[in-house]
Design an enzyme around this catalytic site. Structure first.
Site, PDB file in Angstrom:
ATOM      1  N   ARG A 230      28.597  69.890  -3.090  1.00  0.00           N
ATOM      2  CA  ARG A 230      28.422  71.329  -3.199  1.00  0.00           C
ATOM      3  C   ARG A 230      28.270  71.755  -4.633  1.00  0.00           C
ATOM      4  O   ARG A 230      28.948  71.219  -5.517  1.00  0.00           O
ATOM      5  CB  ARG A 230      29.637  72.075  -2.598  1.00  0.00           C
ATOM      6  CG  ARG A 230      29.497  72.344  -1.108  1.00  0.00           C
ATOM      7  CD  ARG A 230      28.316  73.280  -0.832  1.00  0.00           C
ATOM      8  NE  ARG A 230      28.021  73.405   0.580  1.00  0.00           N
ATOM      9  CZ  ARG A 230      27.225  72.620   1.294  1.00  0.00           C
ATOM     10  NH1 ARG A 230      26.611  71.595   0.722  1.00  0.00           N
ATOM     11  NH2 ARG A 230      27.001  72.844   2.577  1.00  0.00           N
ATOM     12  N   GLU A 259      21.956  78.828  -5.503  1.00  0.00           N
ATOM     13  CA  GLU A 259      20.730  78.257  -4.921  1.00  0.00           C
ATOM     14  C   GLU A 259      19.872  79.373  -4.351  1.00  0.00           C
ATOM     15  O   GLU A 259      20.424  80.293  -3.727  1.00  0.00           O
ATOM     16  CB  GLU A 259      21.106  77.269  -3.816  1.00  0.00           C
ATOM     17  CG  GLU A 259      21.815  76.037  -4.370  1.00  0.00           C
ATOM     18  CD  GLU A 259      22.192  75.010  -3.300  1.00  0.00           C
ATOM     19  OE1 GLU A 259      21.731  75.128  -2.153  1.00  0.00           O
ATOM     20  OE2 GLU A 259      22.946  74.092  -3.634  1.00  0.00           O
ATOM     21  N   HIS A 278      18.579  70.595  -2.833  1.00  0.00           N
ATOM     22  CA  HIS A 278      19.486  70.543  -1.672  1.00  0.00           C
ATOM     23  C   HIS A 278      18.820  69.797  -0.499  1.00  0.00           C
ATOM     24  O   HIS A 278      18.611  70.361   0.580  1.00  0.00           O
ATOM     25  CB  HIS A 278      19.907  71.949  -1.245  1.00  0.00           C
ATOM     26  CG  HIS A 278      21.193  71.972  -0.464  1.00  0.00           C
ATOM     27  ND1 HIS A 278      22.114  72.972  -0.562  1.00  0.00           N
ATOM     28  CD2 HIS A 278      21.711  71.102   0.436  1.00  0.00           C
ATOM     29  CE1 HIS A 278      23.132  72.729   0.243  1.00  0.00           C
ATOM     30  NE2 HIS A 278      22.911  71.584   0.864  1.00  0.00           N
TER      31      HIS A 278
HETATM   32  N1  LIG Z   1      23.706  67.878   0.049  1.00  0.00           N
HETATM   33  C1  LIG Z   1      23.686  68.100   1.335  1.00  0.00           C
HETATM   34  O1  LIG Z   1      22.648  68.480   1.894  1.00  0.00           O
HETATM   35  C2  LIG Z   1      24.892  67.842   2.137  1.00  0.00           C
HETATM   36  C3  LIG Z   1      26.140  68.097   1.633  1.00  0.00           C
HETATM   37  N2  LIG Z   1      27.252  67.891   2.400  1.00  0.00           N
HETATM   38  C4  LIG Z   1      28.566  68.157   1.791  1.00  0.00           C
HETATM   39  O2  LIG Z   1      29.245  66.926   1.581  1.00  0.00           O
HETATM   40  C5  LIG Z   1      30.632  67.165   1.521  1.00  0.00           C
HETATM   41  C6  LIG Z   1      31.399  66.074   2.257  1.00  0.00           C
HETATM   42  O3  LIG Z   1      31.054  66.042   3.628  1.00  0.00           O
HETATM   43  P1  LIG Z   1      31.792  65.067   4.664  1.00  0.00           P
HETATM   44  O4  LIG Z   1      31.959  63.723   4.070  1.00  0.00           O
HETATM   45  O5  LIG Z   1      31.055  65.197   5.937  1.00  0.00           O
HETATM   46  O6  LIG Z   1      33.187  65.783   4.773  1.00  0.00           O
HETATM   47  P2  LIG Z   1      34.569  65.150   5.235  1.00  0.00           P
HETATM   48  O7  LIG Z   1      35.417  66.283   5.616  1.00  0.00           O
HETATM   49  O8  LIG Z   1      34.363  64.026   6.177  1.00  0.00           O
HETATM   50  O9  LIG Z   1      35.141  64.537   3.882  1.00  0.00           O
HETATM   51  C7  LIG Z   1      35.598  65.292   2.811  1.00  0.00           C
HETATM   52  C8  LIG Z   1      36.713  64.508   2.133  1.00  0.00           C
HETATM   53  O10 LIG Z   1      37.094  65.203   0.962  1.00  0.00           O
HETATM   54  C9  LIG Z   1      38.493  65.065   0.815  1.00  0.00           C
HETATM   55  N3  LIG Z   1      38.986  66.107  -0.058  1.00  0.00           N
HETATM   56  C10 LIG Z   1      39.221  67.415   0.230  1.00  0.00           C
HETATM   57  N4  LIG Z   1      39.659  68.046  -0.874  1.00  0.00           N
HETATM   58  C11 LIG Z   1      39.693  67.125  -1.866  1.00  0.00           C
HETATM   59  C12 LIG Z   1      40.069  67.175  -3.220  1.00  0.00           C
HETATM   60  N5  LIG Z   1      40.503  68.313  -3.792  1.00  0.00           N
HETATM   61  N6  LIG Z   1      39.971  66.050  -3.956  1.00  0.00           N
HETATM   62  C13 LIG Z   1      39.531  64.890  -3.394  1.00  0.00           C
HETATM   63  N7  LIG Z   1      39.201  64.781  -2.099  1.00  0.00           N
HETATM   64  C14 LIG Z   1      39.261  65.889  -1.355  1.00  0.00           C
HETATM   65  C15 LIG Z   1      39.020  65.134   2.218  1.00  0.00           C
HETATM   66  O11 LIG Z   1      40.277  64.536   2.339  1.00  0.00           O
HETATM   67  C16 LIG Z   1      37.954  64.358   3.001  1.00  0.00           C
HETATM   68  O12 LIG Z   1      38.316  63.002   3.128  1.00  0.00           O
HETATM   69  C17 LIG Z   1      30.826  68.581   2.087  1.00  0.00           C
HETATM   70  O13 LIG Z   1      31.021  69.454   1.013  1.00  0.00           O
HETATM   71  C18 LIG Z   1      29.495  68.903   2.721  1.00  0.00           C
HETATM   72  O14 LIG Z   1      29.239  70.255   2.732  1.00  0.00           O
HETATM   73  C19 LIG Z   1      27.164  67.410   3.664  1.00  0.00           C
HETATM   74  C20 LIG Z   1      25.949  67.147   4.225  1.00  0.00           C
HETATM   75  C21 LIG Z   1      24.713  67.378   3.508  1.00  0.00           C
HETATM   76  O1  LIG Z   2      25.391  70.059   5.898  1.00  0.00           O
HETATM   77  C1  LIG Z   2      25.601  70.457   4.753  1.00  0.00           C
HETATM   78  O2  LIG Z   2      26.728  70.691   4.295  1.00  0.00           O
HETATM   79  C2  LIG Z   2      24.468  70.684   3.864  1.00  0.00           C
HETATM   80  O3  LIG Z   2      24.675  70.972   2.728  1.00  0.00           O
HETATM   81  C3  LIG Z   2      23.085  70.647   4.403  1.00  0.00           C
HETATM   82  O4  LIG Z   2      22.483  71.866   4.097  1.00  0.00           O
HETATM   83  P1  LIG Z   2      21.137  72.321   4.813  1.00  0.00           P
HETATM   84  O5  LIG Z   2      21.414  72.412   6.271  1.00  0.00           O
HETATM   85  O6  LIG Z   2      20.115  71.242   4.527  1.00  0.00           O
HETATM   86  O7  LIG Z   2      20.749  73.627   4.214  1.00  0.00           O
END
Ligand SMILES: NC(=O)C1=CN([C@@H]2O[C@H](COP(=O)(O)OP(=O)(O)OC[C@H]3O[C@@H](n4cnc5c(N)ncnc54)[C@H](O)[C@@H]3O)[C@@H](O)[C@H]2O)C=CC1
Ligand SMILES: O=C(O)C(=O)COP(=O)(O)O
Length: 526
Positions: A230, A259, A278
């Site tokens: 993020r 963004e 993104h």
């Molecule tokens: N760039 C993109 O398009 C995408 C971005 N994301 C983002 O990726 C991130 C992670 O997603 P997931 O792995 O599915 O989530 P998840 O919930 O499976 O994992 C997140 C992890 O972060 C840990 N965590 C929470 N607070 C923390 C802190 N202060 N310090 C260290 N660890 C901490 C949690 O314990 C958890 O293990 C989310 O922010 C999501 O929005 C997800 C999909 C696509």
């Molecule tokens: O799933 C997430 O957290 C993402 O950041 C993906 O974002 P998007 O659906 O591609 O706009």
């Protein structure tokens, strides 16, 4: 027919599912005020990361039952505001995990081998082999911040590439980290030792600017950082400074504080910085996954079924719901009953799980009991989403206790409400066929199924009193369907429970209270 607004681009597979049950309007790129203007006519809203679902949008969405985020992060939704309004917020927790993890790996390798600039150079007619000498990731240390779904997949791939893995995640056990092949360390050590750092945490007040000037100062000058999680977790101004001053070797960002990325010093940096718009979830596969996952949940909720990945109904997962469904009905019925016995304002509710029920997760049962308890005050406005928050806002103290030694029925639930007008308790259980039975009222044993119209009395156990109540109701043309008395000792105090075919006409309760020996009487509608 229900109406669904899709305000960000989603895969057609999702639209097809929604169209089975609703009129679907796809209107992307709406200005904020336009969204506020049109949202009142919609029952559901489906979004990705572009639509900002603010408090204003939510208050305007008077019909909204569900907000579906076709992806993971719900930081663009005011979830507390949705919860207060009883709107379910769902996401697709796993639909784009692989896509995001692969994008992080792609960025790491692109950074290491300077691929974006090498590509631009060749396409502009040049052949600059010396300029693009990269670094290998093999045997380098990767520091993973956040070892959740995406972080874990990144770990598996990085391990296969021969990287050493460090992880920082305060909510993960050492055993789990070791199982994934990571050494769990503190943030300070991760920053100091990693050659590559990749972020996979949610954006929260705790993680905002987690990577700031102070963090960059701790990193190796050869370190590279990747943010596919993020925007705002990295302080962008401090990052630009750190790269310019050579405090770190490079960075790859897929997400930004604001963004689309506007004017930014990041745009002026050289080949050591890679920026993508993104794209983490932007694969054909992930978009089909998340669209189907979320559309199915919206469809289910519009059909009155539970959602499988609600982010604002803690503990109510579909498998749990399915297993506990009869007990949730029991808890809701007893909550509704005890609130009507209590009459006035309830100050505390003790939810006591007994027997087999005591070994279950109590959270859904407590939520269901609160939903029932608040039904008299809030009617259809209370649901599984907002029951806890509504109770909290009303200052109702909730106490959960359990006793698995109780051996009556397969499991029973005892609710005790203390309120402005005194204390009342009810116990209920499920019979073999799932039928609810009330087994105790104010500590008096009874055994009656709840019915729509009921009358409860507290009276002295003495000859003639039952007959008097019977003829009194008869004189008002109220038909009694069933009647039962519960008492602890002969000629002591007792309760009488009557199931009535009709609601009690106005004024009858006052007449009942005049009958000698009747200490209290309550009408209940379930
Ligand atoms: N760039 C993109 O398009 C995408 C971005 N994301 C983002 O990726 C991130 C992670 O997603 P997931 O792995 O599915 O989530 P998840 O919930 O499976 O994992 C997140 C992890 O972060 C840990 N965590 C929470 N607070 C923390 C802190 N202060 N310090 C260290 N660890 C901490 C949690 O314990 C958890 O293990 C989310 O922010 C999501 O929005 C997800 C999909 C696509
Ligand atoms: O799933 C997430 O957290 C993402 O950041 C993906 O974002 P998007 O659906 O591609 O706009």
């Amino acid at each position: 027919m229900s109406k669904v607004l899709v305000s960000d681009p989603i895969d057609q597979a999702g639209i097809d599912i929604l169209s089975q049950v609703a009129q679907v309007d796809v209107k992307t790129g709406l200005p904020a005020e336009e969204l506020v203007r049109i949202i009142p006519e919609y029952d559901a809203l489906m979004i990705r990361s572009e639509t900002r679902v603010t408090q204003e949008v939510i208050s305007a969405g008077k019909q909204l039952k569900i907000i579906g985020r076709a992806g993971v992060g719900v930081d663009n939704v005011d979830v507390p505001a949705a919860t207060r309004q009883g709107i379910v917020v769902v996401n697709s927790p796993e639909g784009n995990t692989i896509a995001a993890a692969e994008h992080a790996i792609a960025l790491m390798l692109s950074l290491s081998r300077l691929i974006p600039d090498a590509n631009t150079s060749v396409k502009s007619g040049k052949w600059e082999r010396k300029k693009f000498v990269g670094a290998e990731v093999y045997k380098k240390t990767l520091g993973i911040v956040g070892l959740g779904k995406i972080g874990s997949h990144v770990a598996a791939v990085a391990k296969a590439m021969g990287m050493k893995l460090l992880a920082f995640d305060p909510f993960i056990s050492t055993e789990r980290a070791e199982h994934i092949g990571c050494r769990l360390v503190d943030m300070d050590m991760l920053l100091r030792e990693a050659d590559y750092i990749t972020l996979h945490i949610p954006k929260t007040p705790e993680t905002a600017h987690l990577i700031n000037a102070e963090a960059f100062a701790k990193m190796k000058p050869t370190a590279r950082i990747i943010n596919c999680a993020r925007g705002g977790i990295i302080d962008e101004a401090a990052l630009a400074e750190a790269v310019k001053e050579g405090k770190i070797a490079g960075a790859a960002l897929d997400v930004f504080e604001s963004e689309p990325l506007g004017e930014s010093p990041l745009r002026d940096l050289g080949k050591e910085v890679i920026l993508t718009p993104h794209l983490g979830a932007s694969t054909a596969e992930a978009q089909v996954n998340v669209a189907i996952d979320v559309a199915e949940q919206i469809r289910d909720v519009l059909l009155g079924l539970p959602a499988r990945s609600a982010v604002n109904i803690p503990g109510l997962y579909p498998d749990v719901l399915e297993k506990l469904k009869p007990y949730l009905r029991l808890a809701e019925t007893l909550g509704n009953l005890v609130s009507q016995l209590a009459g006035g304002r309830v100050e505390s509710l003790n939810v006591h799980l007994q027997g087999e029920l005591a070994s279950n997760d109590s959270k859904p049962i407590v939520i269901a009991a609160l939903k029932g308890l608040l039904y008299q005050a809030l009617r259809e406005r209370v649901n599984y989403v907002n029951a806890s928050i509504e109770a909290k806002e009303r200052g109702i103290r909730v106490i959960e206790t359990r006793d698995n030694a109780v051996r009556d029925y397969a499991g029973s639930l005892h609710l005790e409400a203390k309120g402005s007008l005194g204390e009342h308790s009810v116990t209920g259980a499920l019979l073999g066929d799932g039928e609810i039975h009330i087994t105790d009222i104010n500590e008096f044993p009874i055994n009656v199924p709840p019915t729509h119209h009921m009358l409860f009395t507290l009276h002295r156990d003495m000859p003639g009193i039952i007959g008097k109540i019977g003829s009194l109701l008869g004189s008002f043309n109220v038909n009694i369907a069933s009647m039962q008395v519960g008492r602890k000792i002969v000629r002591g105090d007792a309760v009488m429970v009557l199931s009535l075919d009709d609601p009690l006409p106005e004024g009858v309760l006052a007449e009942i209270l005049k009958v000698p020996g009747i200490r209290d009487a309550y009408t209940v509608t379930l």
